[in-house]
Scaffold this motif. Structure first.
Motif, mmCIF file in Angstrom:
data_model
loop_
_atom_site.group_PDB
_atom_site.id
_atom_site.type_symbol
_atom_site.label_atom_id
_atom_site.label_comp_id
_atom_site.label_asym_id
_atom_site.label_seq_id
_atom_site.Cartn_x
_atom_site.Cartn_y
_atom_site.Cartn_z
ATOM 1 N N GLY A 283 35.821 13.080 51.335
ATOM 2 C CA GLY A 283 36.252 14.503 50.977
ATOM 3 C C GLY A 283 37.491 14.131 49.949
ATOM 4 O O GLY A 283 38.150 15.383 49.657
ATOM 5 N N PHE B 183 33.427 18.358 53.554
ATOM 6 C CA PHE B 183 34.642 18.262 53.672
ATOM 7 C C PHE B 183 35.348 18.852 52.310
ATOM 8 O O PHE B 183 35.127 18.643 51.222
ATOM 9 C CB PHE B 183 35.169 16.833 53.916
ATOM 10 C CG PHE B 183 35.003 16.393 54.986
ATOM 11 C CD1 PHE B 183 34.990 16.679 56.146
ATOM 12 C CD2 PHE B 183 34.055 15.012 54.844
ATOM 13 C CE1 PHE B 183 34.309 16.148 57.356
ATOM 14 C CE2 PHE B 183 33.619 14.415 56.128
ATOM 15 C CZ PHE B 183 33.721 14.929 57.637
ATOM 16 N N ALA C 51 38.174 15.099 56.671
ATOM 17 C CA ALA C 51 37.766 14.171 57.187
ATOM 18 C C ALA C 51 38.418 13.075 58.075
ATOM 19 O O ALA C 51 37.994 12.699 59.076
ATOM 20 C CB ALA C 51 37.310 13.136 55.897
#
Ligand code: ATP
Ligand code: MG
Length: 506
Positions: free
Chosen positions: A302, A320, A326
């Motif tokens: 992410g 994300f 995450a």
């Protein structure tokens, strides 16, 4: 350098160090993490002084007793150093970094055309093709390392010192660096080379000095000591081998993967990445410099956003927005660039290790200090981190020991999926075996691991499967008995030639 003793707050970093270089030789300086190599180097260059009450020792350079007061003085006397922590100015251009502090001038003004021309030549001489007007921060860690090398060799130095200059380089760049070292030697220059990659030393080094626990314990011609003896001398005992039951893990057919990436894309680097990681599995990511390994991990974590493709984690489609999303789902990421993304130099080992798990340690906003200390002590012991204690500022630890603290930071979270980008960078052979064992036991407990390593040997010994990435595309997957350094190398090469002929056909 003779009879060197260097203490920090009463603790010896070097107790009895010596290093003797013959003009025109390539000299290897090796030893475990924390043995005192970088300290010896910083003493020669004047980055550290020998003025403390417990300090001692003498340095002669070209027959003269010297005591450089600053790295600048050492540089002006002909000693050029590449420090372990790459010390480039991130937002300055490549060219500015190469000429920092010694800009050529014309009529009193900085001669930019000349800087750009000479800098371009300097980077090309180390096999790097980048625009020297670009900021250094836009380059990968490995390319930055090559820029630091270009800078060091472009100075007209008598002695060139390279502290861990190969740690983030692929085999291909290491070959380029070795050519550079051979050229320096042919020019009559002396080179000191510090590295944890012992294989390469035999190809370029004439002699070797081994340090252990702050003392010089061995000096000989490189050819006079076998690799096995070298390792034993360095560790003071035989190397513990990484234990691994080959084929111990086979993902159950039909079992859903923990992580599933399909056709991930992110401009400009990633074109088409598909891969899976099952719980309990260690998957290696192989590829050349710039192939997209780091970018792939950043997407999964992410840290960057994909332009296309899908990501499934734990049987759910995920998207994300940031690393915190995450992390909340149980994903951890050890990034390759510890200086920029990882370390808070002035904070303690304890604070650096536990900062991401503070939310878990805090009850009603108050951190459970006892729980925190238990975790910190456990990881210092488990990873053999050399430190005077949890409260020591992390910047005082040796390079390899800083890396171990970062690794502990993520392991302590007990994530479901652990992303490791170059986890053993700068780590000595003894500790590497410990880390390999730790990763195997984590996987055996059900953690999924996706890791990259520039040394293929590590991917082969640690991975259940290896996914080969090239040009931002996952192009092959190798597993089982077929998994070897050779098979990974040919997967990379085959695709390269296929790509070359594709290019020829327009
Ligand atoms: N500024 C400092 N303050 C306190 N201790 C220090 C400092 N610099 C180095 N040390 C200590 O000196 C010892 C030797 O560190 P050094 O960096 O020389 O090791 P190294 O051989 O280069 O290890 P590595 O392979 O991990 O880079 C370590 O225990 C380290 O913690
Ligand atoms: Mg060091």
């Amino acid at each position: 350098m003779q009879g060197i003793q260097k203490y920090f707050a009463g603790v010896p970093a070097v107790r009895n160090g010596s290093l003797s270089l013959q003009a025109g030789e390539v000299h290897a300086l090796i030893g475990q993490n924390g043995a005192g190599k970088s300290t010896m180097i910083k003493i020669v260059t004047g980055a550290y002084n020998l003025d403390g009450p417990q300090d001692a020792g003498g340095i002669r350079f070209e027959g003269r007793e010297v005591r450089f007061q600053s790295p600048k003085q050492a540089r002006e006397s002909g000693i050029s150093t590449i420090y372990q922590e790459i010390n480039l100015v991130p937002f300055a251009s490549v060219a500015e970094n190469i000429f920092l502090g010694r800009e050529p001038r014309r009529l009193g003004l900085i001669d930019w055309p000349r800087i750009h021309r000479d800098a371009q030549r300097a980077v090309e001489s180390v096999g790097l093709s980048v625009d020297v007007r670009k900021p250094v921060s836009s380059l990968s860690t490995a390319a930055q390392q090559m820029v630091a090398i270009a800078r060091a060799v472009s100075v007209d130095a008598k002695l060139v010192i390279m502290d861990e200059s190969t740690s983030s380089l692929d085999d291909r760049e290491v070959d380029v660096l070795f050519d550079v070292i051979r050229r320096l030697k042919a020019d009559g220059r002396t080179v000191v080379f510090v590295s944890h990659r012992l294989d390469g030393l035999y190809a370029i080094c004439d002699r070797v000095t081994v340090m252990r626990d702050g003392q010089t314990v061995h000096v000989s011609a490189m050819a006079d000591i076998s690799k096995l003896d070298l390792v034993t001398t360095m560790l003071g005992k035989e190397l513990a081998v990484a234990h691994r039951k080959a084929g111990s893990h086979k993902p159950v057919a039909g079992l859903a993967p923990l992580l599933k990436a399909d056709a991930l894309q992110a401009a400009p680097k990633l074109r088409n990445i598909s891969l899976q990681v099952h719980a309990g599995e260690t998957v290696g990511l192989a590829g050349l410099l710039g192939s997209g390994r780091t970018e792939t991990m950043r997407l999964v974590f992410g840290a960057d956003r994909p332009d296309g493709g899908t990501l499934h984690f734990n049987n759910q489609a995920v998207d994300f927005n940031a690393p915190s999303d995450a992390i909340a789902q149980g994903i951890a990421y050890l990034s390759e660039d510890r200086k920029i993304e990882g370390i808070f130099p002035d904070l303690s080992v304890r604070e650096n290790m536990t900062m991401v798990m503070l939310p878990q340690l805090a009850k009603l906003g108050v951190v459970d200090r006892a729980a925190q200390m238990r975790i910190v002590d456990a990881f210092i012991a488990r990873l053999g981190i050399k430190t005077s204690g949890p409260e020591q500022p992390i910047k005082e630890l040796s390079g390899g020991n800083q890396q171990k603290v970062l690794l502990a930071r993520w392991l302590a979270l007990s994530p479901k999926l652990l992303l490791l980008d170059e986890p053993t960078r700068g780590i000595d052979v003894g500790a590497k075996a410990d880390i390999a064992n730790l990763i195997h036991s984590l996987a055996a407990d059900g953690m999924g691991i996706l890791m990259s390593a520039s040394e293929l040997e590590e991917l082969v010994s640690m991975g259940d499967r290896v996914v080969v990435v090239r040009d931002g595309t996952s192009i092959a997957e190798i597993s089982g008995d077929g998994l070897s350094e050779q098979s990974i190398m040919s997967a990379i090469a085959e695709c390269r030639s296929a790509h070359a002929s594709e290019a020829q056909h327009g």
